[in-house]
Design a protein around this motif. Structure first.
Motif, PDB file in Angstrom:
ATOM      1  N   HIS A   1       0.852  -1.186   0.000  1.00  0.00           N
ATOM      2  CA  HIS A   1       0.000   0.000   0.000  1.00  0.00           C
ATOM      3  C   HIS A   1       0.896   1.247   0.000  1.00  0.00           C
ATOM      4  N   PRO A   2       0.647   2.205  -0.899  1.00  0.00           N
ATOM      5  CA  PRO A   2       1.518   3.392  -0.964  1.00  0.00           C
ATOM      6  C   PRO A   2       1.599   4.173   0.335  1.00  0.00           C
ATOM      7  N   ALA A   3       0.583   4.067   1.195  1.00  0.00           N
ATOM      8  CA  ALA A   3       0.598   4.811   2.458  1.00  0.00           C
ATOM      9  C   ALA A   3       1.503   4.188   3.501  1.00  0.00           C
ATOM     10  N   ASN A   4       1.946   2.939   3.289  1.00  0.00           N
ATOM     11  CA  ASN A   4       2.747   2.263   4.307  1.00  0.00           C
ATOM     12  C   ASN A   4       4.084   2.967   4.516  1.00  0.00           C
ATOM     13  N   SER A   5       4.468   3.135   5.765  1.00  0.00           N
ATOM     14  CA  SER A   5       5.681   3.896   6.091  1.00  0.00           C
ATOM     15  C   SER A   5       6.966   3.221   5.611  1.00  0.00           C
ATOM     16  N   PHE A   6       6.942   1.927   5.359  1.00  0.00           N
ATOM     17  CA  PHE A   6       8.137   1.227   4.889  1.00  0.00           C
ATOM     18  C   PHE A   6       8.058   0.889   3.395  1.00  0.00           C
ATOM     19  N   TYR A   7       7.080   1.453   2.685  1.00  0.00           N
ATOM     20  CA  TYR A   7       6.923   1.138   1.257  1.00  0.00           C
ATOM     21  C   TYR A   7       7.871   2.003   0.431  1.00  0.00           C
ATOM     22  N   TYR A   8       8.930   1.392  -0.083  1.00  0.00           N
ATOM     23  CA  TYR A   8       9.913   2.049  -0.942  1.00  0.00           C
ATOM     24  C   TYR A   8      10.062   1.220  -2.218  1.00  0.00           C
ATOM     25  N   PRO A   9       9.181   1.420  -3.199  1.00  0.00           N
ATOM     26  CA  PRO A   9       9.167   0.541  -4.371  1.00  0.00           C
ATOM     27  C   PRO A   9      10.446   0.554  -5.194  1.00  0.00           C
ATOM     28  N   ARG A  10      11.267   1.606  -5.049  1.00  0.00           N
ATOM     29  CA  ARG A  10      12.526   1.643  -5.801  1.00  0.00           C
ATOM     30  C   ARG A  10      13.609   0.751  -5.199  1.00  0.00           C
ATOM     31  N   LEU A  11      13.413   0.306  -3.964  1.00  0.00           N
ATOM     32  CA  LEU A  11      14.430  -0.502  -3.277  1.00  0.00           C
ATOM     33  C   LEU A  11      14.101  -1.985  -3.388  1.00  0.00           C
ATOM     34  N   ASN A  12      15.139  -2.801  -3.606  1.00  0.00           N
ATOM     35  CA  ASN A  12      14.959  -4.253  -3.539  1.00  0.00           C
ATOM     36  C   ASN A  12      14.822  -4.712  -2.092  1.00  0.00           C
ATOM     37  N   ASP A  13      15.592  -4.096  -1.201  1.00  0.00           N
ATOM     38  CA  ASP A  13      15.569  -4.448   0.222  1.00  0.00           C
ATOM     39  C   ASP A  13      15.636  -3.175   1.050  1.00  0.00           C
ATOM     40  N   LEU A  14      15.003  -3.202   2.200  1.00  0.00           N
ATOM     41  CA  LEU A  14      15.132  -2.092   3.135  1.00  0.00           C
ATOM     42  C   LEU A  14      16.544  -2.068   3.712  1.00  0.00           C
ATOM     43  N   PRO A  15      17.096  -0.881   3.972  1.00  0.00           N
ATOM     44  CA  PRO A  15      18.365  -0.846   4.705  1.00  0.00           C
ATOM     45  C   PRO A  15      18.145  -1.350   6.121  1.00  0.00           C
ATOM     46  N   PRO A  16      19.181  -1.864   6.783  1.00  0.00           N
ATOM     47  CA  PRO A  16      18.994  -2.339   8.167  1.00  0.00           C
ATOM     48  C   PRO A  16      18.512  -1.194   9.057  1.00  0.00           C
ATOM     49  N   ILE A  17      17.410  -1.431   9.759  1.00  0.00           N
ATOM     50  CA  ILE A  17      16.899  -0.412  10.667  1.00  0.00           C
ATOM     51  C   ILE A  17      17.566  -0.525  12.043  1.00  0.00           C
ATOM     52  N   ALA A  18      18.179  -1.692  12.314  1.00  0.00           N
ATOM     53  CA  ALA A  18      18.892  -1.921  13.575  1.00  0.00           C
ATOM     54  C   ALA A  18      19.803  -3.125  13.393  1.00  0.00           C
ATOM     55  N   SER A  19      20.677  -3.359  14.368  1.00  0.00           N
ATOM     56  CA  SER A  19      21.563  -4.524  14.327  1.00  0.00           C
ATOM     57  C   SER A  19      21.928  -4.926  15.753  1.00  0.00           C
ATOM     58  N   ILE A  20      22.401  -6.155  15.891  1.00  0.00           N
ATOM     59  CA  ILE A  20      22.927  -6.607  17.178  1.00  0.00           C
ATOM     60  C   ILE A  20      24.327  -7.159  16.979  1.00  0.00           C
ATOM     61  N   LYS A  21      25.124  -7.083  18.021  1.00  0.00           N
ATOM     62  CA  LYS A  21      26.462  -7.678  18.019  1.00  0.00           C
ATOM     63  C   LYS A  21      26.664  -8.385  19.351  1.00  0.00           C
ATOM     64  N   LEU A  22      27.024  -9.664  19.287  1.00  0.00           N
ATOM     65  CA  LEU A  22      27.309 -10.457  20.487  1.00  0.00           C
ATOM     66  C   LEU A  22      28.780 -10.815  20.497  1.00  0.00           C
ATOM     67  N   THR A  23      29.464 -10.471  21.567  1.00  0.00           N
ATOM     68  CA  THR A  23      30.893 -10.747  21.699  1.00  0.00           C
ATOM     69  C   THR A  23      31.118 -11.564  22.958  1.00  0.00           C
ATOM     70  N   ARG A  24      31.766 -12.703  22.795  1.00  0.00           N
ATOM     71  CA  ARG A  24      31.998 -13.572  23.950  1.00  0.00           C
ATOM     72  C   ARG A  24      33.079 -12.989  24.855  1.00  0.00           C
ATOM     73  N   GLN A  25      32.810 -13.070  26.169  1.00  0.00           N
ATOM     74  CA  GLN A  25      33.765 -12.596  27.170  1.00  0.00           C
ATOM     75  C   GLN A  25      34.546 -13.770  27.731  1.00  0.00           C
ATOM     76  N   ARG A  26      35.827 -13.575  27.999  1.00  0.00           N
ATOM     77  CA  ARG A  26      36.663 -14.659  28.529  1.00  0.00           C
ATOM     78  C   ARG A  26      36.414 -14.929  30.007  1.00  0.00           C
ATOM     79  N   ARG A  27      35.845 -13.980  30.693  1.00  0.00           N
ATOM     80  CA  ARG A  27      35.547 -14.193  32.116  1.00  0.00           C
ATOM     81  C   ARG A  27      34.044 -14.363  32.284  1.00  0.00           C
ATOM     82  N   LEU A  28      33.669 -15.153  33.263  1.00  0.00           N
ATOM     83  CA  LEU A  28      32.252 -15.287  33.606  1.00  0.00           C
ATOM     84  C   LEU A  28      31.894 -14.201  34.610  1.00  0.00           C
ATOM     85  N   PRO A  29      30.677 -13.676  34.552  1.00  0.00           N
ATOM     86  CA  PRO A  29      30.297 -12.597  35.478  1.00  0.00           C
ATOM     87  C   PRO A  29      30.265 -13.079  36.921  1.00  0.00           C
TER      88      PRO A  29
END
Length: 333
Positions: free
Chosen positions: A222-250
């Motif tokens: 629907h053209p009114a949809n806030s994420f409707y960008y017909p010129r794009l094949n994919d939406l750019p990432p709106i967010a991301s996560i990164k998980l990094t393992r720690q060598r010590r336990l809390p």
């Protein structure tokens, strides 16, 4: 009496099979059907960083600037095994997921996780602080056990009808080894419980509820949809996560970290999304001004619904004129 106590060969073989099965089950865990069995020697500690990339450059269409401005809710994360799902694409949202996706309330969704923890399907539950802007970072420390190596999380898009970003059953264990680092781009999802099209749509319950679906640049179309960008094949990432393992336990005596990080800590990935101008339908033609036979003209107009951004197509003409036709003449006294 003695004859009744003598076991037949068949019964001995049955007892032997039972004994062998019991010994095998005690020797080690059976592999799970979907390959999520973790045989790591002990738990793993991770730092989870959530990053919002929701900028007016990447998402210029109807970007919310006030009442309320673009922001992120608390992050809800749960470690679990394959017998639990916080949410699942293609399935109906639970009451807890609905309440969280629509109004950001975490009580019911955490209650469901606590019930699953009694069945040993959930290991631990975490929440981070919300982020008051579309761009920002929050973090928390996770302790993940081998029996619950999967991680699921959700963050509500604010404002929105029932949209969220999240991860379903991310496996942090690879056989006998914990993964050292995992990064994951996040896309928006629709919880299927509210039928609003735009970020600031009023409450409009979906009845009956629909399955959780991923929102793309083309769907809903629907053209009114806030994420409707017909010129794009994919939406750019709106967010991301990164998980990094720690060598010590809390240390169990200290509270795990849970805070908002300054934006300077992690570099942002800005991208400019072209937004084409959108205009209304033409108005009806006005009355003819001037003589009907020759030289008379009539006008019609349209207005801008959405101005262009980031080198999108410019707006077309907003006014048009044409020669008069006899039935639209304005007779002069």
């Amino acid at each position: 009496r003695h004859n009744s106590e003598i076991k037949t060969p068949g019964s001995c073989r049955g007892l032997l099979l039972v004994f062998l099965k019991l010994s095998h089950s005690l020797a080690g865990p059976l592999p799970s059907p979907n390959g999520t069995q973790c045989t790591a020697k002990g738990p793993a500690s991770y730092i989870l960083v959530f990053t919002g990339h929701w900028s007016p450059q990447a998402f210029p269409k109807q970007y919310p600037l006030f009442r309320p401005p673009a922001q992120w809710s608390k992050l809800v994360a749960v470690s679990h095994n394959r017998h639990f799902h916080l949410w699942e694409e293609g399935r109906l949202a639970s009451e807890g997921v609905q309440n969280f996706a629509e109004i950001g309330v975490t009580v019911d969704i955490m209650k469901g996780a606590k019930e699953a923890r009694k069945r040993r399907a959930v290991g631990a539950m975490y929440r981070t602080a919300g982020i008051p802007n579309g761009i920002g970072h929050s973090s928390t420390e996770l302790l993940v056990l081998p029996r619950t190596p999967l991680l699921s999380l959700m963050v509500k898009v604010i404002p929105s009808p029932d949209w969220f970003v999240g991860v379903d059953s991310l496996n942090l264990c690879d056989g006998s080894q914990w993964k050292e680092e995992v990064t994951f781009d996040l896309q928006p999802y629709d919880a299927g419980t509210d039928s609003g099209f735009t970020f600031s749509s009023p409450n409009f319950p979906t009845s009956p509820p629909e399955n959780i679906t991923r929102i793309t640049s083309q769907m809903p179309n629907h053209p009114a949809n806030s994420f409707y960008y017909p010129r794009l094949n994919d939406l750019p990432p709106i967010a991301s996560i990164k998980l990094t393992r720690q060598r010590r336990l809390p240390n169990r005596q200290t509270v795990m970290s849970n805070h908002i990080l300054p934006n300077s800590i992690i570099p942002q990935r800005f991208s400019a999304t072209p937004l084409d101008c959108e205009v209304s339908m033409w108005s009806s033609w006005g009355l003819c001004l001037g003589p009907c036979s020759k030289g008379g003209v009539r006008h019609r107009t349209r207005y801008i619904l959405l101005p262009p951004a980031n080198a999108g197509d410019p707006c077309p003409e907003l006014e048009e004129q044409a020669e008069c036709v006899p039935h639209s003449c304005l007779k002069r006294p």
